[in-house]
Design an enzyme around this catalytic site. Structure first.
Site, PDB file in Angstrom:
ATOM      1  N   TYR A   5       0.836  -1.211   0.000  1.00  0.00           N
ATOM      2  CA  TYR A   5       0.000   0.000   0.000  1.00  0.00           C
ATOM      3  C   TYR A   5       0.867   1.255   0.000  1.00  0.00           C
ATOM      4  O   TYR A   5       0.707   2.131  -0.861  1.00  0.00           O
ATOM      5  CB  TYR A   5      -0.912  -0.020   1.220  1.00  0.00           C
ATOM      6  CG  TYR A   5      -1.914   1.113   1.267  1.00  0.00           C
ATOM      7  CD1 TYR A   5      -2.947   1.197   0.337  1.00  0.00           C
ATOM      8  CD2 TYR A   5      -1.829   2.096   2.245  1.00  0.00           C
ATOM      9  CE1 TYR A   5      -3.871   2.232   0.380  1.00  0.00           C
ATOM     10  CE2 TYR A   5      -2.757   3.134   2.296  1.00  0.00           C
ATOM     11  CZ  TYR A   5      -3.767   3.195   1.363  1.00  0.00           C
ATOM     12  OH  TYR A   5      -4.680   4.231   1.406  1.00  0.00           O
TER      13      TYR A   5
ATOM     14  N   GLN B   8       3.135   7.899  15.352  1.00  0.00           N
ATOM     15  CA  GLN B   8       2.491   9.222  15.328  1.00  0.00           C
ATOM     16  C   GLN B   8       1.975   9.512  13.927  1.00  0.00           C
ATOM     17  O   GLN B   8       2.613   9.150  12.946  1.00  0.00           O
ATOM     18  CB  GLN B   8       3.485  10.322  15.711  1.00  0.00           C
ATOM     19  CG  GLN B   8       3.914  10.329  17.162  1.00  0.00           C
ATOM     20  CD  GLN B   8       4.878  11.480  17.414  1.00  0.00           C
ATOM     21  OE1 GLN B   8       5.876  11.641  16.722  1.00  0.00           O
ATOM     22  NE2 GLN B   8       4.575  12.312  18.389  1.00  0.00           N
TER      23      GLN B   8
END
Length: 309
Positions: free
Chosen positions: A145, A276
């Protein structure tokens, strides 16, 4: 003159909302989907609309239609789905991009690529702005991906440079809302479904990793503004909500809004899962006059209502 717009992946979560919005804006919409992850029920309410046309097609094969604009959204977008068939995922991103860019070149259409914040990988710069090149594992379980989308961006900018194509590239950060697939493994749908059923809420890692969540209507507004922005601006541009939450905070908020008796359980963090993720959206604010308007509580309530239904 009425715009004819092609939406690939149009029966998916984002695609169905985009089709609906374009029709409401007066466009004629051709929705293309192979139903690998898209669902007919997402666009059922549009089938009888004279401005809507549905084609079952896989964009790894060429498509010949006459359109003014193309939104290229086709690609599995959750780890559960893209790991199920990683080769197919890469082919959809890369060969699909080549086919849609070829179509745009033939019919002189403006084309928008739905890229992703995954091009930043597990970022060592925080928050992420568009000039950050990313920290991506090219051979990991998510690479089909991440690298597929990075290659698609490369193709878009090469078609612009080589053929003068009018391109737009949006980097989508975590988005949620009605019509998410209940079993797609994405964090909002996971938490909401588990909370509604009073099951344990599964948190991967220590729960202190962060994400920022954009409600689907806000994201679609960003798409429309980017597509119709000045031709000199191609992007890439971050589209997402800069409000950051830990997974524990999100889980607690979902439990509270569903009045659930669910407990939190912790499982090992999957390989290459980013610690994050938060967009810097200064560019979108400046050039598109866009920023998210729907806060997490209002968006979650609408999402919970959908899953309860």
């Amino acid at each position: 003159m009425t715009k004819r717009v092609l939406v690939t992946g149009g029966a998916g979560f984002l695609g169905s909302h985009l089709c609906e919005r374009l029709i409401n804006d007066g466009c004629e919409v051709i929705c293309v989907d192979n139903y690998f992850t898209g669902r007919k029920e997402n666009i059922e309410h549009l089938i009888d609309n004279p401005k809507f046309e549905l084609i079952r097609h896989d964009i790894t094969f060429p498509l010949y239609v006459e359109v003014d604009q193309i939104y290229n959204l086709a690609c599995p977008a959750s780890p559960v789905h893209y790991r199920h068939d990683p080769v197919k995922t890469t082919k959809t991103s890369v060969i699909g991009a080549i086919n849609m860019l070829g179509l745009a070149k033939r019919v002189n259409a403006r084309i928008l690529q739905a890229s992703t914040s995954e091009v930043y990988g597990d970022p060592i710069v925080h928050p992420q702005s568009e000039d950050y090149w990313g920290n991506v594992n090219p051979v990991g379980v998510r690479s089909c991906y991440d690298e597929g989308k990075r290659c698609a961006e490369t193709l878009f900018f090469d078609y612009q440079r080589q053929h003068g194509l009018n391109i737009k590239v949006a980097r989508i950060f975590n988005t949620y809302g009605p019509r998410m697939h209940p079993n797609d493994g994405r964090v909002v749908s996971n938490f909401v479904v588990q909370a509604i059923q009073n099951q344990n809420i599964t948190i991967f890692g220590d729960g202190m990793q962060t994400r920022s969540f954009c409600y689907v209507d806000d994201l679609i507004e960003g798409f429309i503004r980017l597509m119709n922005s000045d031709p000199s601006f191609a992007g890439p541009v971050n589209l997402g909500n800069p409000c950051e939450f830990t997974m524990i905070d999100l889980a607690k908020k979902v439990i509270d809004l569903t009045s659930s008796s669910s407990q939190l359980i912790f499982l090992p963090l999957p390989q290459d899962d980013p610690r994050q993720r938060r967009p810097n959206i200064d560019l979108a604010k400046e050039l598109l006059k866009w920023e998210p308007m729907i806060d997490i509580e209002d968006g979650l309530k609408k999402t919970i209502d959908y899953f309860k239904g």
